[in-house]
Design a protein around this motif. Structure first.
Motif, PDB file in Angstrom:
ATOM      1  N   UNK A   1       6.569   0.135  -3.062  1.00 34.45           N
ATOM      2  CA  UNK A   1       5.126  -0.059  -3.184  1.00 34.45           C
ATOM      3  C   UNK A   1       4.496   1.256  -3.613  1.00 34.45           C
ATOM      4  N   UNK A   2       3.632   1.204  -4.604  1.00 31.35           N
ATOM      5  CA  UNK A   2       2.877   2.374  -5.053  1.00 31.35           C
ATOM      6  C   UNK A   2       1.440   2.209  -4.568  1.00 31.35           C
TER       7      UNK A   2
ATOM      8  N   UNK B   1      -0.347  -5.376   1.646  1.00 33.19           N
ATOM      9  CA  UNK B   1       0.824  -5.851   0.911  1.00 33.19           C
ATOM     10  C   UNK B   1       2.091  -5.732   1.758  1.00 33.19           C
ATOM     11  N   UNK B   2       2.274  -4.587   2.404  1.00 32.68           N
ATOM     12  CA  UNK B   2       3.472  -4.398   3.217  1.00 32.68           C
ATOM     13  C   UNK B   2       3.494  -5.368   4.402  1.00 32.68           C
TER      14      UNK B   2
ATOM     15  N   UNK C   1      -2.990  -1.255  -5.583  1.00 32.23           N
ATOM     16  CA  UNK C   1      -4.419  -1.047  -5.828  1.00 32.23           C
ATOM     17  C   UNK C   1      -4.914  -1.894  -6.994  1.00 32.23           C
ATOM     18  N   UNK C   2      -6.150  -2.385  -6.868  1.00 32.36           N
ATOM     19  CA  UNK C   2      -6.807  -3.070  -7.986  1.00 32.36           C
ATOM     20  C   UNK C   2      -7.667  -2.102  -8.791  1.00 32.36           C
ATOM     21  N   UNK C   3      -8.520  -1.354  -8.095  1.00 32.55           N
ATOM     22  CA  UNK C   3      -9.462  -0.470  -8.779  1.00 32.55           C
ATOM     23  C   UNK C   3      -8.757   0.635  -9.556  1.00 32.55           C
ATOM     24  N   UNK C   4      -7.613   1.098  -9.055  1.00 31.85           N
ATOM     25  CA  UNK C   4      -6.903   2.208  -9.693  1.00 31.85           C
ATOM     26  C   UNK C   4      -5.655   1.769 -10.441  1.00 31.85           C
TER      27      UNK C   4
ATOM     28  N   UNK D   1       1.954  -5.893 -10.756  1.00 31.31           N
ATOM     29  CA  UNK D   1       0.552  -5.775 -10.343  1.00 31.31           C
ATOM     30  C   UNK D   1       0.295  -6.669  -9.133  1.00 31.31           C
ATOM     31  N   UNK D   2       0.267  -6.068  -7.943  1.00 30.42           N
ATOM     32  CA  UNK D   2      -0.102  -6.814  -6.731  1.00 30.42           C
ATOM     33  C   UNK D   2      -1.595  -6.715  -6.454  1.00 30.42           C
ATOM     34  N   UNK D   3      -2.220  -5.619  -6.887  1.00 30.97           N
ATOM     35  CA  UNK D   3      -3.635  -5.401  -6.588  1.00 30.97           C
ATOM     36  C   UNK D   3      -4.531  -6.497  -7.107  1.00 30.97           C
ATOM     37  N   UNK D   4      -4.268  -6.979  -8.328  1.00 28.45           N
ATOM     38  CA  UNK D   4      -5.136  -8.016  -8.886  1.00 28.45           C
ATOM     39  C   UNK D   4      -4.985  -9.335  -8.136  1.00 28.45           C
TER      40      UNK D   4
END
Length: 352
Positions: free
Chosen positions: A70-71, A80-81, A127-130, A150-153
């Motif tokens: 995970x980043x 997410x985790x 992250x979504x925003x970043x 892409x998990x943020x979106x």
């Protein structure tokens, strides 16, 4: 305590099964403090969406033959985790600034260390925003696009993007929509309002926290169709204390003995807006919703605007807030929706 007849009356005004499920689970939690009711609510709402289940299926499929990291070890990295750790093994987490960050017991690598030790793992950005910035950072260090997920979106579409504007019964219906964004925070909800009404609207951004106001101006500074009201929403005009945090958790303190707290003017919507037209009121004001609704009685009774009211800050909110709304306008149709993987962000919609 709420009377059983009041509970039945509220239940009878709920318009669909999802609303009734959320109502019963939140009601049971309020009566018992048993968190299993909240877990059931989240299981049957956010976690039961096709979007989330398909994303989990994708991750599990990748993890069968590959290692995953995970980043981003911030709030969404935690989400997410925590939502996936029972289904798959994460090798470690990566963060550009890992100091003082902790996600369960998983190891968090600084980005430089990650690059040195990278061995072809799939990198899932939380992250979504970043996201764009983080994806470019990976690409510049040789991580191929096909190894970036892409998990943020996905989290964003289930939470912040959906809240206040996803209900299909809640569609723009006026030539000029007029929005009260109570608890405006950084202006994100107002930006989503403009998208929702195809820019044919005006927003009153109600936010007392100076740091948040600076962010609203930064995010909305190229627009003309909004104004910032730097007062707290309440049942009447007075002066109260404010626990300013410079984020979404800033709150009003009605009774306190702490001279260190900032004093803030409050205003009732009926007094501030008076004869102005309002078509949609949103409130997420950290437990002050009931008092704010009392200060909007004339608007709700006379203009019958659509309402989106946070209903999770206090245990009694699940009955006191719909009670007062139906008292002011018995013809409102009620809906409940939930927008997080935790107990926060349950919203009551009232539509005339």
């Amino acid at each position: 305590m709420c009377d059983i007849e009041d509970i039945k009356k509220i239940y009878s005004r709920l318009q669909d099964d999802e609303s009734k499920l959320i109502y019963i689970d939140r009601l049971n939690y309020s009566f018992t403090n048993d968190v299993s009711f909240l877990k059931n609510m989240v299981d049957k709402t956010t976690r039961d969406t096709a979007l989330w289940k398909n994303f989990l299926k994708q991750l599990v499929g990748l993890a069968a033959e590959n290692e995953l990291v995970i980043f981003g070890a911030g709030i969404w990295g935690n989400i997410l985790y925590n939502e996936t750790c029972m289904l798959l093994h994460w090798k470690y987490m990566v963060d550009s600034n890992p100091i003082n960050k902790k996600v369960s017991n998983i190891q968090i690598f600084a980005f430089d260390k990650f690059i040195k030790e990278y061995k072809g793992e799939y990198v899932v950005i939380s992250s979504y925003k970043n996201y764009q910035e983080m994806a470019v950072q990976l690409q510049e260090h040789g991580i191929p696009d096909e190894r970036i997920i892409d998990a943020g979106s996905v989290i964003y579409q289930l939470t912040e993007k959906a809240i206040y504007f996803d209900l299909k019964e809640l569609l723009p219906c006026r030539k000029q929509e007029v929005f009260v964004d109570a608890g405006c925070f950084d202006g994100t909800t107002t930006m989503q309002f403009f998208e929702w009404c195809d820019e044919q609207g005006y927003s009153y951004c109600m936010e007392p926290d100076e740091q948040n106001i600076a962010n609203i101006r930064k995010n909305l500074d190229d627009r003309q169709n909004f104004e910032i009201i730097d007062k707290a929403l309440w049942s009447k005009s007075t002066v109260l204390s404010m626990n300013a945090k410079g984020n979404f958790a800033t709150s009003i303190v009605e009774l306190d003995n702490q001279d260190s707290l900032q004093k803030i003017e409050t205003v009732a919507l009926d007094d501030f807006l008076q004869e102005k037209t309002v078509t949609y009121i949103k409130m997420d004001i950290e437990g002050a919703e009931l008092e704010a609704l009392r200060g909007a009685e004339k608007i709700i009774t006379g203009q019958k605007p659509r309402l989106a009211i946070s209903i999770y800050h206090k245990l009694k909110d699940i009955w006191t807030i719909p009670q007062i709304i139906l008292e002011y306008n018995p013809d409102y149709r009620l809906y409940l929706r939930h927008y997080s993987f935790a107990d926060y962000d349950t919203v009551l919609y009232a539509i005339p």
